[in-house]
Write an enzyme that holds these catalytic residues in place. Structure first.
Site, short mmCIF file in Angstrom:
data_model
loop_
_atom_site.label_atom_id
_atom_site.label_comp_id
_atom_site.label_asym_id
_atom_site.label_seq_id
_atom_site.Cartn_x
_atom_site.Cartn_y
_atom_site.Cartn_z
N CYS A 8 -2.01 -14.79 31.61
CA CYS A 8 -1.63 -13.56 30.93
C CYS A 8 -2.74 -12.54 30.97
O CYS A 8 -2.62 -11.49 31.59
CB CYS A 8 -1.28 -13.88 29.49
SG CYS A 8 -0.22 -15.31 29.37
N LYS A 60 3.78 -5.31 25.57
CA LYS A 60 3.34 -6.66 25.96
C LYS A 60 2.10 -6.59 26.86
O LYS A 60 1.09 -7.27 26.64
CB LYS A 60 4.48 -7.38 26.68
CG LYS A 60 4.09 -8.64 27.40
CD LYS A 60 3.72 -9.71 26.43
CE LYS A 60 2.93 -10.81 27.07
NZ LYS A 60 2.74 -11.96 26.24
N1 SAJ Z 1 -11.79 -15.62 26.21
C1 SAJ Z 1 -13.12 -15.22 26.25
N2 SAJ Z 1 -13.68 -14.67 25.13
C2 SAJ Z 1 -12.98 -14.52 23.98
C3 SAJ Z 1 -11.62 -14.92 23.94
C4 SAJ Z 1 -11.04 -15.46 25.07
O1 SAJ Z 1 -13.80 -15.34 27.28
O2 SAJ Z 1 -13.56 -14.05 23.00
C5 SAJ Z 1 -11.14 -16.23 27.40
C6 SAJ Z 1 -10.57 -17.63 27.16
O3 SAJ Z 1 -11.54 -18.61 27.29
C7 SAJ Z 1 -9.50 -17.71 28.23
C8 SAJ Z 1 -9.01 -16.25 28.33
O4 SAJ Z 1 -10.02 -15.46 27.75
O5 SAJ Z 1 -10.03 -18.09 29.48
C9 SAJ Z 1 -7.67 -15.97 27.65
O6 SAJ Z 1 -7.57 -16.71 26.47
P1 SAJ Z 1 -6.99 -16.15 25.09
O7 SAJ Z 1 -7.12 -17.26 24.12
O8 SAJ Z 1 -7.61 -14.88 24.73
O9 SAJ Z 1 -5.47 -15.79 25.42
P2 SAJ Z 1 -4.26 -16.54 26.18
O10 SAJ Z 1 -4.26 -16.10 27.61
O11 SAJ Z 1 -4.24 -17.99 25.93
O12 SAJ Z 1 -2.99 -15.90 25.43
C10 SAJ Z 1 -2.82 -14.49 25.45
C11 SAJ Z 1 -2.54 -13.99 24.02
N3 SAJ Z 1 -2.61 -12.53 23.99
C12 SAJ Z 1 -3.39 -11.85 23.13
O13 SAJ Z 1 -4.12 -12.41 22.34
C13 SAJ Z 1 -3.30 -10.36 23.17
C14 SAJ Z 1 -1.18 -14.49 23.54
O14 SAJ Z 1 -0.85 -13.92 22.28
C15 SAJ Z 1 -0.08 -14.12 24.57
O15 SAJ Z 1 1.18 -14.64 24.17
C16 SAJ Z 1 -0.46 -14.73 25.89
O16 SAJ Z 1 -1.72 -14.18 26.31
C17 SAJ Z 1 0.63 -14.42 26.91
O17 SAJ Z 1 1.34 -15.37 27.30
O18 SAJ Z 1 0.81 -13.25 27.27
#
Ligand code: SAJ
Length: 403
Positions: free
Chosen positions: A252, A198
């Site tokens: 996360c 995880k």
């Molecule tokens: N972000 C970027 N660039 C990107 C992608 C995301 O700057 O290319 C930023 C987003 O804007 C945001 C942050 O990263 O601020 C996180 O967003 P996210 O969409 O990547 O992920 P979360 O935090 O919403 O959800 C993640 C997911 N984990 C993965 O993709 C490995 C989800 O599957 C998990 O269930 C979740 O964390 C969790 O609860 O652990």
């Protein structure tokens, strides 16, 4: 019957999903107001498809209560707050929930922990509680959640899952329960491995976002177009660079990788640097705002507005959001907070927050796109004539600035 403990962002959709797939479910939360809201037929947060799922689950007979139930299976999905200074997770709610479960659980019941915990937490902090209470008969399982806010319902149905258990029989039993709704592959492993996977998954994403953010900084330094460079690189069959942004929020990706840094400080070097890079992005944006103000001769900071307060697009979750990080950084310098607006945040959460898009745009000369909500994509025309710093690369207007 399954008793889901904790009806937040993960517990509620999970409980609803199981109930709407024929599992008898009772959801328990210690927050009386939340339980009353659910019992009044309303959901507690916005998420695509959650309303329909809620209606299906209610029709199927799901119940919500503040009481723990006597049953053979518990799913614990309570929050795991983390200490910003020590970067360590605090399993206090998980332990409190397990203690309550122990009071009512019959001999041999299964306790599935879905909450995100740092690797080793079950052995270090949860199992000793069972031993102390003489409840070694309970079967501990870790089934870390994987769903992404904004697409939770779809991902609950389709994502692959990991089940960590002490023995195969328990793992297989829990696998069968999750298979009631999960169409993905369900892997059974041991608890320690499940805990680690995880955190590693979220760390992988954090490091990859940091790489994109570092590229953005390099390209800014020499005035190159990072988006064009990433687009071309990603045409290579083995390259898949993520998108730079104004920072990383959520509970996360901006948190979990610190568990590895905290536990293995002399080994987790790349992770440590990546987290610092991501954490530095809101300040990088602040500096960019300052540069652009100088360039266009704008001196009045009250004419600068931040679009978006949530941690990512089309959700109402503000935890660790880059905009809040940016505003906190401003506050540390005793600066007047910039204006802000978010269509998903109707409550007053920060000073100088505006609640109407048109009023927000009218009151600003420089607009900083922090979050790519659909609303702004659909209203790009309204930004014509404004100076825009687009931290998300979504505004196709001439003269737009980027990070
Ligand atoms: N972000 C970027 N660039 C990107 C992608 C995301 O700057 O290319 C930023 C987003 O804007 C945001 C942050 O990263 O601020 C996180 O967003 P996210 O969409 O990547 O992920 P979360 O935090 O919403 O959800 C993640 C997911 N984990 C993965 O993709 C490995 C989800 O599957 C998990 O269930 C979740 O964390 C969790 O609860 O652990």
């Amino acid at each position: 019957m399954v008793n889901v403990i904790g009806l937040g962002y993960i517990g509620l959709p999970t409980a609803l999903m199981m109930a709407s797939h024929g599992v008898e479910v009772i959801g328990t939360d210690y927050n009386m107001e939340l339980v009353a809201t659910l019992n009044a037929g309303k959901t507690t947060f916005k998420e695509d498809g959650l309303g329909e799922l809620f209606n299906d689950a209610v029709k199927a007979g799901i119940k919500f209560t503040t009481e723990y139930q006597e049953t053979d299976t518990y799913i614990v999905s309570v929050p795991t707050p983390y200490d910003k200074f020590s970067k360590k997770v605090d399993a206090v709610y998980v332990i409190a929930a397990v203690k309550e479960v122990m009071k009512v659980a019959p001999h041999g019941a299964t306790v599935v922990i879905e909450s995100t915990i740092s690797p080793g937490t079950i052995d270090k902090s949860v199992r000793p509680e069972l031993e102390a209470a003489g409840r070694n008969d309970l079967q501990l399982v870790h089934a870390p959640e994987r769903i992404i806010p904004g697409n939770m319902v779809y991902e609950l149905l389709h994502n692959n899952r990991t089940i960590g258990a002490d023995d195969k029989a328990t793992g297989e039993k829990v696998k069968e329960l999750y298979a009631s709704f999960c169409g993905g592959e369900i892997v059974v492993t041991d608890i320690r491995t499940a805990e680690m996977t995880k955190v590693v998954e979220n760390t992988f994403r954090a490091v990859n976002i940091a790489f994109a953010n570092e590229l953005a900084k390099i390209c800014r330094h020499d005035n190159m177009d990072v988006y064009e460079i990433i687009r071309i690189c990603n045409m290579h069959p083995r390259v898949n660079i993520l998108q730079p942004g104004p920072g990383v929020g959520g509970h996360c990706i901006s948190v979990d990788p610190w568990f590895l840094v905290g536990d293995y400080p002399s080994l987790a070097k790349v992770i440590d640097e990546s987290m610092k890079t991501n954490d530095g992005m809101p300040d990088f944006v602040l500096n960019r705002i300052y540069q652009i103000m100088k360039e266009i001769g704008l001196t009045d900071t009250s004419r600068v507005g931040l679009y978006g307060l949530t941690y990512k697009e089309n959700v109402d979750d503000m935890r660790e959001s880059p905009t809040l990080q940016l505003l906190a950084s401003q506050r540390h310098h005793l600066a007047t907070p910039l204006k802000s607006y978010d269509p998903f945040i109707t409550k007053e959460v920060v000073p100088n927050q505006i609640h109407d898009l048109d009023e927000f745009i009218d009151s600003c000369d420089l607009i900083v796109i922090m979050v790519k909500h659909d609303e702004i994509k659909e209203n790009v025309d309204k930004l014509k004539g404004k100076v825009v710093l687009d931290c998300q690369n979504i505004i196709d207007l001439p003269g737009v600035y980027h990070i």
